[in-house]
Design an enzyme around this catalytic site. Sequence first.
Site, PDB file in Angstrom:
ATOM      1  N   GLY A 191       0.838  -1.204   0.000  1.00 28.41           N
ATOM      2  CA  GLY A 191       0.000   0.000   0.000  1.00 28.41           C
ATOM      3  C   GLY A 191       0.872   1.253   0.000  1.00 28.41           C
ATOM      4  O   GLY A 191       0.696   2.165  -0.806  1.00 28.41           O
ATOM      5  N   HIS A 192       1.855   1.276   0.907  1.00 30.17           N
ATOM      6  CA  HIS A 192       2.786   2.407   0.959  1.00 30.17           C
ATOM      7  C   HIS A 192       3.590   2.484  -0.347  1.00 30.17           C
ATOM      8  O   HIS A 192       3.825   3.571  -0.879  1.00 30.17           O
ATOM      9  CB  HIS A 192       3.780   2.258   2.119  1.00 30.17           C
ATOM     10  CG  HIS A 192       3.157   2.191   3.474  1.00 30.17           C
ATOM     11  ND1 HIS A 192       3.115   1.037   4.214  1.00 30.17           N
ATOM     12  CD2 HIS A 192       2.557   3.145   4.242  1.00 30.17           C
ATOM     13  CE1 HIS A 192       2.536   1.273   5.378  1.00 30.17           C
ATOM     14  NE2 HIS A 192       2.185   2.545   5.420  1.00 30.17           N
TER      15      HIS A 192
HETATM   16  P1  AMP Z   1       0.342   4.749   7.665  1.00 30.77           P
HETATM   17  O1  AMP Z   1       1.756   4.305   7.644  1.00 30.77           O
HETATM   18  O2  AMP Z   1      -0.625   3.675   8.090  1.00 30.77           O
HETATM   19  O3  AMP Z   1       0.140   6.059   8.386  1.00 30.77           O
HETATM   20  O4  AMP Z   1      -0.043   5.034   6.166  1.00 30.77           O
HETATM   21  C1  AMP Z   1       0.716   5.931   5.387  1.00 30.77           C
HETATM   22  C2  AMP Z   1      -0.012   6.190   4.110  1.00 30.77           C
HETATM   23  O5  AMP Z   1      -0.179   4.954   3.405  1.00 30.77           O
HETATM   24  C3  AMP Z   1      -1.414   6.769   4.321  1.00 30.77           C
HETATM   25  O6  AMP Z   1      -1.649   7.792   3.352  1.00 30.77           O
HETATM   26  C4  AMP Z   1      -2.302   5.581   4.101  1.00 30.77           C
HETATM   27  O7  AMP Z   1      -3.608   5.919   3.649  1.00 30.77           O
HETATM   28  C5  AMP Z   1      -1.539   4.833   3.028  1.00 30.77           C
HETATM   29  N1  AMP Z   1      -1.936   3.425   3.000  1.00 30.77           N
HETATM   30  C6  AMP Z   1      -1.949   2.556   4.031  1.00 30.77           C
HETATM   31  N2  AMP Z   1      -2.454   1.364   3.638  1.00 30.77           N
HETATM   32  C7  AMP Z   1      -2.776   1.501   2.330  1.00 30.77           C
HETATM   33  C8  AMP Z   1      -3.359   0.632   1.359  1.00 30.77           C
HETATM   34  N3  AMP Z   1      -3.707  -0.612   1.650  1.00 30.77           N
HETATM   35  N4  AMP Z   1      -3.552   1.127   0.102  1.00 30.77           N
HETATM   36  C9  AMP Z   1      -3.204   2.402  -0.207  1.00 30.77           C
HETATM   37  N5  AMP Z   1      -2.657   3.266   0.668  1.00 30.77           N
HETATM   38  C10 AMP Z   1      -2.448   2.827   1.917  1.00 30.77           C
END
Ligand code: AMP
Length: 286
Positions: A36-37
């Site tokens: 995702g990241h």
């Molecule tokens: P986090 O590390 O959880 O704060 O996420 C960092 C970024 O990655 C944020 O903009 C999230 O929305 C994005 N993100 C996390 N999981 C996914 C995913 N499965 N698909 C797309 N973007 C994601």
Amino acid sequence: MQIIEEIKACRKSIRDRQAKGLRVGLVPTMGALHEGHLSLIRAARANSDRVIVTIFVNPTQFSPEEDLAAYPKPLEADLAACLAEGVDIVFTPTADTMYPEGTQTSVHVTALTDGLCGKDRPGHFDGVTTVVAKLFQIIPADAAYFGEKDYQQLIVVKRMVNDLNFPIEVIGCPIVRETDGLALSSRNIYLSRSQRHQATSISRALFSAQRNVEKGETSVVKIIGEIRTTIEETGPCAIDYIEAVHPETLKPLEEIHGLARICVAVKIGKTRLIDNLAVDATTASR
Ligand code: AMP
């Protein structure tokens, strides 16, 4: 790839690149990087000359009962993933660097943060908007990439950028899912085998709701009822919310006649999972 911990050095390294006319894309994360990241990093690379990733587990967006201490921090693996993706700079500040003693200022977005996760996680979005505002000051990038996985966060950050005139473009990127539909999340590693299986019910319920809306179902009570049943019949869980909201105002809808976003938050064991899906009633075959 440069790894930078200090604010001044980070800002200088961005400004130096921009002075050369290079376009800089920013991907803010809390680490424990997954596909995702990486999809955000790839979107940033496609649209920028240089990419900076921030890895910072932001304490102010966790409440005292939440999983801050247990949050995964595989820094070496994260740096390797960034290197493999051709990231130019990784900013890894400490909590003391971001919040030195005496800090008193925070950023609060009003109505958009009242519902959905804002209701269950008081103070969470203030933590998010404050840290994102700080990152935008430290890293004067041209564009920042956020996932639709955290849909409310994306809308709230866009509002803040608009309201406070940050000279940065906020770009939302689609949710990356496992082949069985589960939205990728750094928290999925907390799930046991049976919980992991149970978790697939969330996206299954959302996709089924999307099909029902496309077939002409407009009643949110019915749509939510079916989602709830699909999720609850797979095993014990605590549903924080299931809502159909307007995609921009995030106001709850009673009927779906145009575009809407269906958002879900469920606790399976101690793990809180969120997911959402766009639905479009204008494509309904009535
Ligand atoms: P986090 O590390 O959880 O704060 O996420 C960092 C970024 O990655 C944020 O903009 C999230 O929305 C994005 N993100 C996390 N999981 C996914 C995913 N499965 N698909 C797309 N973007 C994601």
